[in-house]
Design an enzyme around this catalytic site. Structure first.
Site, mmCIF file in Angstrom:
data_model
loop_
_atom_site.group_PDB
_atom_site.id
_atom_site.type_symbol
_atom_site.label_atom_id
_atom_site.label_comp_id
_atom_site.label_asym_id
_atom_site.label_seq_id
_atom_site.Cartn_x
_atom_site.Cartn_y
_atom_site.Cartn_z
ATOM 1 N N GLY A 1 30.384 -7.550 9.370
ATOM 2 C CA GLY A 1 30.779 -6.666 8.279
ATOM 3 C C GLY A 1 29.570 -5.971 7.684
ATOM 4 N N ASP B 1 22.519 -9.235 16.132
ATOM 5 C CA ASP B 1 23.239 -8.227 15.346
ATOM 6 C C ASP B 1 22.479 -6.899 15.517
ATOM 7 O OD1 ASP B 1 24.161 -6.565 13.292
ATOM 8 O OD2 ASP B 1 24.068 -8.054 11.705
ATOM 9 N N GLU C 1 21.506 -15.892 13.238
ATOM 10 C CA GLU C 1 21.724 -14.471 13.510
ATOM 11 C C GLU C 1 20.448 -13.676 13.250
ATOM 12 O OE1 GLU C 1 25.139 -13.054 11.363
ATOM 13 O OE2 GLU C 1 24.733 -10.952 11.803
ATOM 14 N N LYS D 1 22.689 -16.239 4.076
ATOM 15 C CA LYS D 1 21.535 -15.412 4.385
ATOM 16 C C LYS D 1 20.272 -16.237 4.162
ATOM 17 C CE LYS D 1 23.538 -11.384 5.188
ATOM 18 N NZ LYS D 1 23.331 -10.597 6.411
ATOM 19 N N ASP E 1 21.843 -16.145 8.698
ATOM 20 C CA ASP E 1 21.509 -14.783 9.126
ATOM 21 C C ASP E 1 20.208 -14.369 8.449
ATOM 22 O OD1 ASP E 1 21.406 -12.148 9.910
ATOM 23 O OD2 ASP E 1 23.293 -11.539 8.958
ATOM 24 N N LYS F 1 29.471 -4.837 15.567
ATOM 25 C CA LYS F 1 29.794 -4.007 14.409
ATOM 26 C C LYS F 1 30.120 -2.606 14.902
ATOM 27 C CE LYS F 1 27.011 -6.429 10.955
ATOM 28 N NZ LYS F 1 25.739 -6.425 10.192
ATOM 29 N N LYS G 1 28.551 -18.256 6.418
ATOM 30 C CA LYS G 1 27.257 -17.715 6.846
ATOM 31 C C LYS G 1 26.400 -17.566 5.603
ATOM 32 C CE LYS G 1 26.080 -12.990 8.096
ATOM 33 N NZ LYS G 1 26.478 -11.904 9.016
ATOM 34 N N SER H 1 30.253 -14.155 4.489
ATOM 35 C CA SER H 1 28.800 -14.012 4.464
ATOM 36 C C SER H 1 28.359 -14.122 3.016
ATOM 37 C CB SER H 1 28.420 -12.649 5.046
ATOM 38 O OG SER H 1 27.029 -12.437 4.943
HETATM 39 O O1 OSB Z 1 23.598 -8.598 8.678
HETATM 40 O O2 OSB Z 1 25.663 -8.981 8.738
HETATM 41 C C1 OSB Z 1 24.689 -8.453 8.187
HETATM 42 C C2 OSB Z 1 25.798 -6.883 4.906
HETATM 43 C C3 OSB Z 1 25.018 -5.754 4.881
HETATM 44 C C4 OSB Z 1 24.133 -5.528 5.901
HETATM 45 C C5 OSB Z 1 24.021 -6.443 6.946
HETATM 46 C C6 OSB Z 1 24.822 -7.570 6.985
HETATM 47 C C7 OSB Z 1 25.691 -7.806 5.925
HETATM 48 C C8 OSB Z 1 26.498 -8.992 5.826
HETATM 49 C C9 OSB Z 1 27.741 -8.889 5.001
HETATM 50 O O3 OSB Z 1 26.206 -10.072 6.271
HETATM 51 C C10 OSB Z 1 28.966 -8.891 5.802
HETATM 52 C C11 OSB Z 1 30.142 -8.560 4.942
HETATM 53 O O4 OSB Z 1 30.614 -9.445 4.250
HETATM 54 O O5 OSB Z 1 30.573 -7.393 4.952
HETATM 55 MG MG MG Z 2 23.677 -9.774 10.387
#
Ligand code: OSB
Ligand code: MG
Length: 370
Positions: free
Chosen positions: A291, A239, A214, A164, A189, A263, A162, A136
């Protein structure tokens, strides 16, 4: 199994690189660890809440009193049939799933250790010995920086990227990524940054054949996601919206998503995570493990979870070094050149704890007894 004491610790760890989502930038983490002790054996959990109530309503500061005053007293000193019993004992709490889940995961780890089994086996996983990994990548200061980062992660072997997105960092940036990397598995995402009024803009992403988008819409809005999914081709992955197996069932029935991100903390622990997994599997909806910028304990729990059969898509669980200059487990979580993590067979979550290091970064500690 009887739990004699629960130790709460807050550790502070700077990230090697800031992580930015549509709701804000994180540069350093304050993470709560839960140690559950039974007859001299310890199990460990990591609470996945962020430092602020932006991803969901929980945050580092809300976890401590909830675990100390509401979760721990319900399990301490009581004969527990199994770790499965923990979640129902705290089910009278409204919300606070990450707090509940962090303690619940510690008890699963404890029970696995008492039985001398790896955690993945104890939760009924083991469908794979290698976890497929994606990364991510947060919002960067510029598109060239994002392209460089993606290039480096692909060179390290990661199987999917992924990125953001948020209003102002979406269609144009995704186009640049697609032009540079036409064949990679790519997804976006939004962390709830859009509303249905943005449907036309989100539809523009269809031309980039993303694996999924996402959580584009509100964190608590399944019905609008169903309306959006009817208008766009890109599969929606939920999510934030999925906090229980019940939500998963509703979202699938309403066709609000084609994929589910599971999660551990967000759904309140292993028991509910497995139930979400089972609902998705029965409906033919693939899942992957999300994550929350975890340290080693949370990462190891995610690896165990990812061995359940329906975690068929690469998740966000990746190498420790992407986040930490030093992790709290040893060895740190590492990936193969194939972009996978090898599942370990040691009892419990499978890694050694670096207790000296944990002690050195602990900013708060409290023991709760029966
Ligand atoms: O939406 O998946 C998410 C991190 C913090 C809060 C929300 C998210 C995320 C990530 C990071 O996308 C995932 C990771 O690498 O731990
Ligand atoms: Mg997410």
């Amino acid at each position: 199994m009887r739990i004699d004491r629960i130790i709460l610790r807050q550790i502070r760890m700077p990230l090697v690189h800031f992580f930015e989502t549509s709701f804000g930038r994180t540069t350093s983490r304050d993470i709560l660890l839960v140690e559950a002790v039974s007859g001299g054996v310890s199990g460990w959990g990591e609470v996945t809440a962020g430092e602020n109530p932006f991803y969901n309503e929980e945050w580092t500061g809300s976890i401590w009193p909830i675990v100390r005053d509401y979760c721990a007293p319900r399990v301490l000193g009581r004969e527990l049939e199994s770790a499965e019993a923990v979640s129902p004992l705290t089910a009278h709490l409204r919300g606070h799933l990450m707090a509940r889940g962090g303690m619940e995961a510690a008890v699963w780890d404890l029970e696995a250790r008492l039985l001398g089994k790896p955690l993945w086996q104890h939760i009924g996983g083991g469908a794979r010995k290698e976890i497929p990994c994606g990364v991510s990548i947060g919002i960067q200061d510029s598109a060239p920086e994002l392209l460089d980062k993606i290039e480096r992660e692909l060179a390290a072997g990661y199987q999917r990227i992924k990125m953001k997105i948020k209003p102002g960092w979406d269609v144009d940036v995704v186009r640049q990524v697609r032009e540079r990397f036409p064949r990679i598995k790519l997804m976006a995402d939004a962390n709830s940054a859009y509303t249905l009024a943005d449907a036309d803009r989100l539809k523009q992403l269809d031309e980039f054949y993303l694996m999924m988008i996402e959580q584009p819409l509100a964190h608590d809005e399944i019905i609008d996601h169903a309306a959006l999914q009817a208008r766009i081709q890109t599969p929606i992955c939920l999510d934030e919206c999925i906090r229980s197996a019940h939500h998963a069932g509703q979202a699938i029935r309403l066709r609000a998503c084609g994929i589910i991100n599971i999660k551990l903390g967000r759904v309140g622990g292993f028991r509910e995570a497995r139930r979400v997994h089972d609902v998705a599997q029965a409906a033919g909806v693939p899942a992957w493990c999300g994550g929350m910028l975890e340290a080693g304990i949370g990462r190891a729990h995610n690896i165990a979870l990812s061995t359940l059969p329906n975690f068929t898509l690469p998740g966000d669980v990746s190498a420790s070094r992407r986040y930490w200059s030093r992790d709290i487990v040893s060895p740190p979580v590492e990936t193969t050149s194939r972009g996978t993590i090898l599942v370990r067979d040691q009892p419990g979550f499978g890694y050694e704890l670096d207790l000296d290091f944990i002690r050195s970064i602990t900013v708060r500690e409290e023991t709760v007894t029966a």
